[in-house]
Design an enzyme around this catalytic site. Structure first.
Site, PDB file in Angstrom:
ATOM      1  N   GLN A 105       0.612   5.432 -52.996  1.00 60.19           N
ATOM      2  CA  GLN A 105       0.718   4.003 -52.704  1.00 60.19           C
ATOM      3  C   GLN A 105       2.188   3.585 -52.809  1.00 60.19           C
ATOM      4  OE1 GLN A 105      -2.306   1.489 -54.559  1.00 60.19           O
ATOM      5  NE2 GLN A 105      -3.514   3.306 -55.036  1.00 60.19           N
ATOM      6  N   LYS A 202      -3.378  14.634 -36.553  1.00 66.76           N
ATOM      7  CA  LYS A 202      -4.603  14.127 -37.149  1.00 66.76           C
ATOM      8  C   LYS A 202      -4.646  12.619 -37.038  1.00 66.76           C
ATOM      9  CE  LYS A 202      -2.894  13.563 -41.910  1.00 66.76           C
ATOM     10  NZ  LYS A 202      -3.007  14.002 -43.306  1.00 66.76           N
TER      11      LYS A 202
END
Length: 326
Positions: A105, A202
């Site tokens: 984060q 991805k």
């Protein structure tokens, strides 16, 4: 070592939390010293109590803590340890967090999101830390979150030197699991004799944690041994999917290399069934027997951390451990 031992006995203190005692003991052994005696326990309501068994007044204290699940408990214990050392008049306090908490984060991906990696840095500083030491931060920008020196250690030399013994260097391709790791993959390629690079494309739904879909590989992997690198393996979904994509593209075999083995369920099962020849990680986090499997190889990060602690304590150069490079 005798001179270092004299300094250690007089000024250097290693204080370790309860999350990963084996790693702390290895670090202490590498420095030819002992861990600070600590009394640490939990109250019935979950509150954590920590008290040093010896004086740390005027000492250079290194507070070692791993952060496996439940991460919040171990982070809080480390913060309390730092506070206790500060209030006991330690001269300098260095946080040693091999796996930096909340490192993923590190930025706002969407509106109203926290930057929790910055919050952790602020908490360390508020608790009384003067310096932070960590291994393979998820992103280098985390170094700028802490208002003080940050020693960013790299596991690439340790992992790459081992993998060189397991491959034919002239038939290897270094593979990044996504575009964000390409810079790290370049460093790996240099360590492995200028190996070519590839990456797996991805997609990820930002609203769903621990889930990404590996689609295609960009680069030459057919008939080659692929070294698939990443900084951490959590649930193993992304990395296992990447192995399948590489094998479908004709890779001869795949070796996975990662620094931090978080291994949240069902990672061990996914990795053992992924088709990878070997999964090489370090012991920045404890790996219980229940999460070990036949293809897993665990290398010790303790000698690297010990050398870094020695350099910091003696006002040397941590960068010199890597010859100025990762």
């Amino acid at each position: 070592m005798s001179e270092l031992r004299h300094n250690v006995d007089n000024k250097l203190v290693l204080a370790a939390g309860r999350a990963h005692p084996e790693l702390a003991e290895e670090i202490a052994s590498a420095l030819d010293t002992e861990l600070l005696p600590l009394s640490a326990y939990d109250f019935a309501n979950g509150e954590i109590y920590v008290r040093s068994g010896e004086s740390v007044r005027g000492k250079d204290v290194f507070v070692i803590q791993a952060h496996p699940a439940p991460l919040n408990n171990w982070l809080m214990e480390q913060l309390i340890m730092i506070d206790s050392m500060k209030r006991a008049s330690a001269r300098r306090i260095t946080v040693v967090s091999p796996f930096y908490p909340y490192a993923r984060q590190d930025k706002k991906g969407r509106g109203r999101e926290p930057i929790s990696a910055r919050l952790v840095a602020d908490l360390y500083r508020t608790a009384g830390a003067d310096r932070v030491m960590s291994v393979d931060l998820h992103t280098a920008q985390i170094q700028g979150f802490f208002d003080g020196p940050v020693d960013h250690l790299f596991a690439i030399p340790l992992l790459a030197d081992y993998i060189r013994t397991r491959i034919e260097v002239d038939n290897v391709t270094v593979v990044s699991p996504d575009t964000g790791r390409v810079r790290v993959a370049e460093q790996w390629a240099e360590r492995l004799g200028g190996a070519p690079l590839a990456f797996v494309h991805k997609s990820r739904d930002l609203t769903v944690p621990n889930q990404a879909i590996s689609k295609t590989v960009v680069g030459q992997v057919k008939g080659r041994t692929c070294v698939l690198i990443d900084d951490m393996i959590d649930t193993g979904g992304t990395i296992s999917g990447a192995v399948r994509v590489l094998m479908d593209a004709g890779a001869k075999d795949v070796i996975i290399a990662a620094t931090h083995a978080v291994l949240s369920d069902p990672a061990a099962q996914r990795l053992s069934e992924s088709g990878a020849r070997e999964v090489v990680v370090t012991n920045t986090l404890p790996i219980p027997n229940s999460k070990r499997f036949a293809q897993l190889t665990v290398l010790s990060i303790a000698p690297l951390i010990a050398r870094a602690i020695k350099e910091v304590f003696e006002d040397g150069s941590v960068t010199s451990l890597f010859d100025g490079n990762a």
